[in-house]
Design an enzyme around this catalytic site. Sequence first.
Site, mmCIF file in Angstrom:
data_model
loop_
_atom_site.group_PDB
_atom_site.id
_atom_site.type_symbol
_atom_site.label_atom_id
_atom_site.label_comp_id
_atom_site.label_asym_id
_atom_site.label_seq_id
_atom_site.Cartn_x
_atom_site.Cartn_y
_atom_site.Cartn_z
ATOM 1 N N ARG A 1 -16.135 -22.063 36.807
ATOM 2 C CA ARG A 1 -16.080 -23.442 36.871
ATOM 3 C C ARG A 1 -15.891 -24.066 35.498
ATOM 4 O O ARG A 1 -16.697 -23.767 34.504
ATOM 5 C CB ARG A 1 -17.342 -23.886 37.345
ATOM 6 C CG ARG A 1 -17.260 -24.978 38.156
ATOM 7 C CD ARG A 1 -18.535 -25.474 38.915
ATOM 8 N NE ARG A 1 -19.535 -25.601 38.044
ATOM 9 C CZ ARG A 1 -20.806 -26.475 38.436
ATOM 10 N NH1 ARG A 1 -20.681 -27.120 39.347
ATOM 11 N NH2 ARG A 1 -21.876 -26.564 37.506
ATOM 12 N N THR B 1 -14.320 -29.988 33.296
ATOM 13 C CA THR B 1 -13.703 -30.687 34.446
ATOM 14 C C THR B 1 -14.581 -30.231 35.751
ATOM 15 O O THR B 1 -14.439 -30.883 36.759
ATOM 16 C CB THR B 1 -12.249 -30.175 34.794
ATOM 17 O OG1 THR B 1 -12.262 -28.764 35.169
ATOM 18 C CG2 THR B 1 -11.648 -30.501 33.637
ATOM 19 N N ASP C 1 -28.637 -21.849 36.172
ATOM 20 C CA ASP C 1 -27.176 -20.805 36.264
ATOM 21 C C ASP C 1 -27.262 -19.614 37.040
ATOM 22 O O ASP C 1 -28.019 -18.648 36.233
ATOM 23 C CB ASP C 1 -26.542 -21.060 35.178
ATOM 24 C CG ASP C 1 -25.291 -20.486 35.076
ATOM 25 O OD1 ASP C 1 -24.182 -21.423 34.302
ATOM 26 O OD2 ASP C 1 -25.157 -19.431 35.506
ATOM 27 N N ASP D 1 -26.014 -16.618 35.070
ATOM 28 C CA ASP D 1 -26.796 -16.510 33.663
ATOM 29 C C ASP D 1 -28.071 -15.457 34.087
ATOM 30 O O ASP D 1 -28.679 -14.937 33.335
ATOM 31 C CB ASP D 1 -26.959 -17.701 32.989
ATOM 32 C CG ASP D 1 -25.735 -18.058 32.171
ATOM 33 O OD1 ASP D 1 -24.862 -17.377 31.810
ATOM 34 O OD2 ASP D 1 -25.690 -19.353 31.879
HETATM 35 C C1 PRP Z 1 -21.357 -20.937 39.556
HETATM 36 C C2 PRP Z 1 -21.746 -20.334 41.031
HETATM 37 C C3 PRP Z 1 -20.672 -20.825 41.943
HETATM 38 C C4 PRP Z 1 -19.963 -22.181 41.140
HETATM 39 C C5 PRP Z 1 -20.503 -23.358 42.084
HETATM 40 O O1 PRP Z 1 -20.448 -19.969 38.891
HETATM 41 O O2 PRP Z 1 -21.841 -18.916 41.064
HETATM 42 O O3 PRP Z 1 -19.471 -20.110 41.847
HETATM 43 O O4 PRP Z 1 -20.580 -22.289 39.751
HETATM 44 O O5 PRP Z 1 -20.164 -24.468 41.564
HETATM 45 P P1 PRP Z 1 -19.084 -25.490 42.382
HETATM 46 O O6 PRP Z 1 -19.561 -25.395 43.861
HETATM 47 O O7 PRP Z 1 -19.452 -26.639 41.747
HETATM 48 O O8 PRP Z 1 -17.884 -25.029 42.276
HETATM 49 P P2 PRP Z 1 -19.801 -20.270 37.732
HETATM 50 O O9 PRP Z 1 -18.599 -21.006 37.637
HETATM 51 O O10 PRP Z 1 -21.018 -20.694 36.667
HETATM 52 O O11 PRP Z 1 -19.457 -18.751 37.172
HETATM 53 P P3 PRP Z 1 -20.201 -17.304 36.946
HETATM 54 O O12 PRP Z 1 -20.481 -16.921 38.511
HETATM 55 O O13 PRP Z 1 -19.102 -16.480 36.359
HETATM 56 O O14 PRP Z 1 -21.244 -17.696 35.898
HETATM 57 N N1 URA Z 2 -23.702 -23.144 39.500
HETATM 58 C C1 URA Z 2 -24.947 -22.584 39.214
HETATM 59 O O1 URA Z 2 -25.149 -21.623 38.919
HETATM 60 N N2 URA Z 2 -26.064 -23.514 39.320
HETATM 61 C C2 URA Z 2 -25.778 -24.554 39.742
HETATM 62 O O2 URA Z 2 -26.735 -25.316 39.947
HETATM 63 C C3 URA Z 2 -24.366 -25.110 39.927
HETATM 64 C C4 URA Z 2 -23.391 -24.027 39.841
#
Ligand code: PRP
Ligand code: URA
Length: 209
Positions: A104, A108, A200, A203
Amino acid sequence: MGKVYVFDHPLIQHKLTYIRNENTGTKDFRDLVDEVASLMAFEITRDLPLKEVEVKTPVQTATSKVISGKKLGIVPILRAGLGMVDGMLKLIPAAKVGHVGLYRDPETLKPVEYYVKLPSDVEEREFIVVDPMLATGGSAVEAINSLKKRGARNIRFMCLVAAPEGVEELQKHHPDVDIYIAALDEKLNEKGYIVPGLGDAGDRLYGTK
Ligand code: PRP
Ligand code: URA
Protein backbone atom coordinates in the site's frame (compact mmCIF):
# COMPACT_ATOMS: atom_id res chain seq x y z
CA MET A 1 -23.71 -9.05 -2.74
CA GLY A 2 -20.94 -11.02 -1.01
CA LYS A 3 -21.96 -12.25 2.43
CA VAL A 4 -19.91 -11.45 5.53
CA TYR A 5 -19.25 -14.23 8.05
CA VAL A 6 -17.75 -13.37 11.44
CA PHE A 7 -16.09 -16.38 13.07
CA ASP A 8 -17.17 -16.06 16.68
CA HIS A 9 -15.60 -19.32 17.90
CA PRO A 10 -14.28 -18.64 21.44
CA LEU A 11 -10.77 -19.87 20.60
CA ILE A 12 -10.54 -17.50 17.63
CA GLN A 13 -11.82 -14.56 19.69
CA HIS A 14 -9.53 -15.36 22.63
CA LYS A 15 -6.40 -15.62 20.49
CA LEU A 16 -7.31 -12.48 18.55
CA THR A 17 -7.26 -10.53 21.81
CA TYR A 18 -3.61 -11.53 22.34
CA ILE A 19 -2.82 -10.72 18.70
CA ARG A 20 -4.24 -7.21 19.17
CA ASN A 21 -2.26 -6.59 22.40
CA GLU A 22 0.60 -4.17 21.73
CA ASN A 23 2.75 -6.06 24.27
CA THR A 24 2.64 -9.29 22.25
CA GLY A 25 6.10 -9.74 20.71
CA THR A 26 6.99 -10.91 17.22
CA LYS A 27 7.32 -14.63 17.94
CA ASP A 28 4.07 -14.90 19.89
CA PHE A 29 2.29 -12.72 17.33
CA ARG A 30 3.43 -15.02 14.51
CA ASP A 31 2.47 -18.18 16.43
CA LEU A 32 -0.97 -16.79 17.29
CA VAL A 33 -1.69 -15.72 13.70
CA ASP A 34 -0.68 -19.22 12.62
CA GLU A 35 -3.05 -20.81 15.16
CA VAL A 36 -5.96 -18.52 14.30
CA ALA A 37 -5.42 -19.20 10.60
CA SER A 38 -5.79 -22.96 11.32
CA LEU A 39 -8.98 -22.36 13.28
CA MET A 40 -10.36 -20.13 10.53
CA ALA A 41 -9.45 -22.75 7.91
CA PHE A 42 -11.50 -25.22 9.94
CA GLU A 43 -14.50 -22.86 9.90
CA ILE A 44 -14.23 -21.77 6.25
CA THR A 45 -14.14 -25.37 5.02
CA ARG A 46 -17.34 -26.27 6.89
CA ASP A 47 -19.40 -26.27 3.66
CA LEU A 48 -17.04 -28.29 1.44
CA PRO A 49 -18.94 -31.01 -0.41
CA LEU A 50 -18.39 -34.65 0.56
CA LYS A 51 -18.78 -37.89 -1.34
CA GLU A 52 -19.14 -41.42 -0.07
CA VAL A 53 -16.35 -43.97 -0.52
CA GLU A 54 -15.78 -47.51 0.64
CA VAL A 55 -12.95 -48.07 3.10
CA LYS A 56 -11.75 -51.37 4.48
CA THR A 57 -11.25 -51.14 8.25
CA PRO A 58 -9.52 -53.95 10.19
CA VAL A 59 -13.04 -55.18 10.97
CA GLN A 60 -15.01 -54.85 7.72
CA THR A 61 -15.75 -52.55 4.80
CA ALA A 62 -17.36 -49.24 5.76
CA THR A 63 -19.06 -46.52 3.75
CA SER A 64 -17.35 -43.30 4.74
CA LYS A 65 -16.86 -39.77 3.39
CA VAL A 66 -14.08 -37.77 1.73
CA ILE A 67 -14.00 -34.20 0.43
CA SER A 68 -15.05 -33.91 -3.20
CA GLY A 69 -15.57 -31.07 -5.65
CA LYS A 70 -13.14 -28.39 -6.68
CA LYS A 71 -9.55 -28.40 -5.50
CA LEU A 72 -8.53 -25.56 -3.22
CA GLY A 73 -6.00 -22.77 -3.70
CA ILE A 74 -4.73 -20.45 -0.97
CA VAL A 75 -3.52 -17.04 -2.11
CA PRO A 76 -1.78 -14.87 0.49
CA ILE A 77 -1.40 -11.18 -0.26
CA LEU A 78 2.29 -10.51 0.41
CA ARG A 79 3.65 -9.96 2.72
CA ALA A 80 1.38 -10.15 5.77
CA GLY A 81 -0.87 -12.81 4.21
CA LEU A 82 2.08 -15.22 4.31
CA GLY A 83 1.69 -15.40 8.07
CA MET A 84 -1.61 -17.26 7.60
CA VAL A 85 -0.54 -19.84 5.02
CA ASP A 86 1.17 -22.52 7.14
CA GLY A 87 -1.67 -22.57 9.64
CA MET A 88 -4.15 -23.17 6.82
CA LEU A 89 -1.98 -25.81 5.14
CA LYS A 90 -1.88 -27.81 8.37
CA LEU A 91 -5.59 -28.50 7.85
CA ILE A 92 -5.71 -28.39 4.04
CA PRO A 93 -2.37 -29.92 3.02
CA ALA A 94 -3.46 -30.68 -0.55
CA ALA A 95 -4.18 -27.02 -1.35
CA LYS A 96 -1.86 -25.28 -3.81
CA VAL A 97 -0.52 -21.87 -2.88
CA GLY A 98 -0.46 -18.85 -5.21
CA HIS A 99 1.06 -15.49 -4.30
CA VAL A 100 0.03 -11.93 -5.03
CA GLY A 101 2.53 -9.26 -3.99
CA LEU A 102 1.04 -5.86 -3.20
CA TYR A 103 2.01 -3.00 -0.97
CA ARG A 104 0.00 0.00 0.00
CA ASP A 105 1.54 3.30 -1.07
CA PRO A 106 1.76 5.23 2.22
CA GLU A 107 0.79 8.53 0.53
CA THR A 108 -2.09 7.49 -1.72
CA LEU A 109 -3.04 4.28 0.21
CA LYS A 110 -3.46 2.69 -3.25
CA PRO A 111 -2.12 -0.85 -3.77
CA VAL A 112 0.96 -1.33 -5.96
CA GLU A 113 1.32 -4.84 -7.47
CA TYR A 114 4.83 -6.30 -7.68
CA TYR A 115 4.39 -10.07 -8.01
CA VAL A 116 1.81 -12.64 -9.12
CA LYS A 117 2.25 -16.41 -9.34
CA LEU A 118 -0.76 -18.74 -9.34
CA PRO A 119 -1.26 -22.49 -9.78
CA SER A 120 -1.49 -23.37 -13.51
CA ASP A 121 -4.99 -24.93 -13.23
CA VAL A 122 -6.44 -21.64 -12.01
CA GLU A 123 -9.87 -22.13 -13.61
CA GLU A 124 -10.48 -25.42 -11.82
CA ARG A 125 -9.71 -24.27 -8.29
CA GLU A 126 -11.67 -22.63 -5.55
CA PHE A 127 -9.47 -19.88 -4.08
CA ILE A 128 -9.22 -18.45 -0.59
CA VAL A 129 -7.41 -15.10 -0.69
CA VAL A 130 -5.89 -14.36 2.72
CA ASP A 131 -4.54 -11.26 4.40
CA PRO A 132 -4.74 -10.38 8.10
CA MET A 133 -6.13 -6.89 7.35
CA LEU A 134 -8.97 -5.49 5.23
CA ALA A 135 -8.59 -1.74 5.70
CA THR A 136 -9.57 0.50 2.75
CA GLY A 137 -10.12 -2.70 0.76
CA GLY A 138 -7.80 -1.55 -2.04
CA SER A 139 -5.36 -4.47 -1.68
CA ALA A 140 -8.07 -7.15 -1.53
CA VAL A 141 -9.91 -5.67 -4.53
CA GLU A 142 -6.69 -5.51 -6.57
CA ALA A 143 -5.56 -9.04 -5.58
CA ILE A 144 -8.94 -10.45 -6.60
CA ASN A 145 -8.82 -8.46 -9.87
CA SER A 146 -5.50 -10.14 -10.53
CA LEU A 147 -6.92 -13.62 -9.91
CA LYS A 148 -10.00 -13.02 -12.04
CA LYS A 149 -7.85 -11.61 -14.89
CA ARG A 150 -6.02 -14.95 -14.92
CA GLY A 151 -9.21 -17.03 -15.03
CA ALA A 152 -10.16 -17.65 -11.37
CA ARG A 153 -13.94 -17.86 -10.94
CA ASN A 154 -14.50 -19.12 -7.46
CA ILE A 155 -13.02 -16.86 -4.79
CA ARG A 156 -13.48 -16.22 -1.07
CA PHE A 157 -11.63 -13.64 1.03
CA MET A 158 -10.49 -14.35 4.60
CA CYS A 159 -8.89 -11.95 7.07
CA LEU A 160 -8.46 -11.41 10.80
CA VAL A 161 -9.65 -7.84 11.18
CA ALA A 162 -11.79 -5.80 8.78
CA ALA A 163 -12.94 -2.19 8.72
CA PRO A 164 -16.49 -1.45 7.55
CA GLU A 165 -15.00 0.70 4.76
CA GLY A 166 -13.01 -2.26 3.41
CA VAL A 167 -15.96 -4.63 3.55
CA GLU A 168 -18.07 -2.12 1.60
CA GLU A 169 -15.36 -1.58 -1.02
CA LEU A 170 -14.84 -5.31 -1.53
CA GLN A 171 -18.58 -5.96 -1.79
CA LYS A 172 -18.91 -3.12 -4.31
CA HIS A 173 -16.14 -4.38 -6.63
CA HIS A 174 -16.56 -8.13 -6.13
CA PRO A 175 -20.17 -8.91 -5.19
CA ASP A 176 -19.54 -12.60 -5.92
CA VAL A 177 -16.88 -12.92 -3.19
CA ASP A 178 -17.92 -13.92 0.34
CA ILE A 179 -15.89 -12.42 3.19
CA TYR A 180 -14.77 -14.38 6.28
CA ILE A 181 -13.42 -12.44 9.23
CA ALA A 182 -12.55 -12.86 12.90
CA ALA A 183 -13.60 -9.30 13.81
CA LEU A 184 -15.35 -6.34 12.24
CA ASP A 185 -13.79 -3.23 13.79
CA GLU A 186 -15.03 0.32 14.17
CA LYS A 187 -13.41 2.43 11.45
CA LEU A 188 -10.24 3.60 9.71
CA ASN A 189 -8.11 6.41 11.08
CA GLU A 190 -6.67 9.26 8.99
CA LYS A 191 -3.65 7.11 8.06
CA GLY A 192 -5.83 4.26 6.83
CA TYR A 193 -5.17 2.06 9.87
CA ILE A 194 -7.95 -0.02 11.33
CA VAL A 195 -9.26 1.25 14.69
CA PRO A 196 -8.79 -0.41 17.13
CA GLY A 197 -7.15 -3.00 14.84
CA LEU A 198 -3.80 -4.55 15.68
CA GLY A 199 -1.36 -2.11 14.10
CA ASP A 200 0.73 -2.94 11.04
CA ALA A 201 0.32 -6.68 10.51
CA GLY A 202 3.43 -7.08 8.31
CA ASP A 203 5.67 -5.23 10.73
CA ARG A 204 4.35 -7.16 13.72
CA LEU A 205 4.78 -10.52 11.95
CA TYR A 206 8.29 -9.90 10.71
CA GLY A 207 9.69 -7.51 13.31
CA THR A 208 10.31 -4.69 10.86
CA LYS A 209 9.87 -1.02 11.77
C1 PRP B 1 -1.32 -4.27 4.65
C2 PRP B 1 -2.18 -5.49 4.84
C3 PRP B 1 -3.03 -5.49 3.59
C4 PRP B 1 -3.21 -4.02 3.34
C5 PRP B 1 -4.59 -3.64 3.78
O1 PRP B 1 -0.27 -4.56 3.79
O2 PRP B 1 -1.45 -6.67 5.04
O3 PRP B 1 -2.43 -6.13 2.49
O4 PRP B 1 -2.23 -3.32 4.11
O5 PRP B 1 -4.84 -2.32 3.48
P1 PRP B 1 -5.94 -1.87 2.42
O6 PRP B 1 -7.16 -2.67 2.70
O7 PRP B 1 -6.11 -0.41 2.73
O8 PRP B 1 -5.38 -2.09 1.05
P2 PRP B 1 0.90 -3.50 3.46
O9 PRP B 1 0.53 -2.66 2.29
O10 PRP B 1 1.25 -2.77 4.73
O11 PRP B 1 2.08 -4.41 2.96
P3 PRP B 1 2.91 -5.53 3.75
O12 PRP B 1 1.98 -6.71 3.94
O13 PRP B 1 3.99 -5.82 2.79
O14 PRP B 1 3.38 -4.97 5.05
N1 URA C 1 -2.55 -2.54 7.10
C1 URA C 1 -2.20 -2.99 8.33
O1 URA C 1 -1.27 -3.78 8.47
N2 URA C 1 -2.89 -2.53 9.39
C2 URA C 1 -3.93 -1.69 9.26
O2 URA C 1 -4.55 -1.32 10.27
C3 URA C 1 -4.28 -1.24 7.97
C4 URA C 1 -3.58 -1.70 6.91
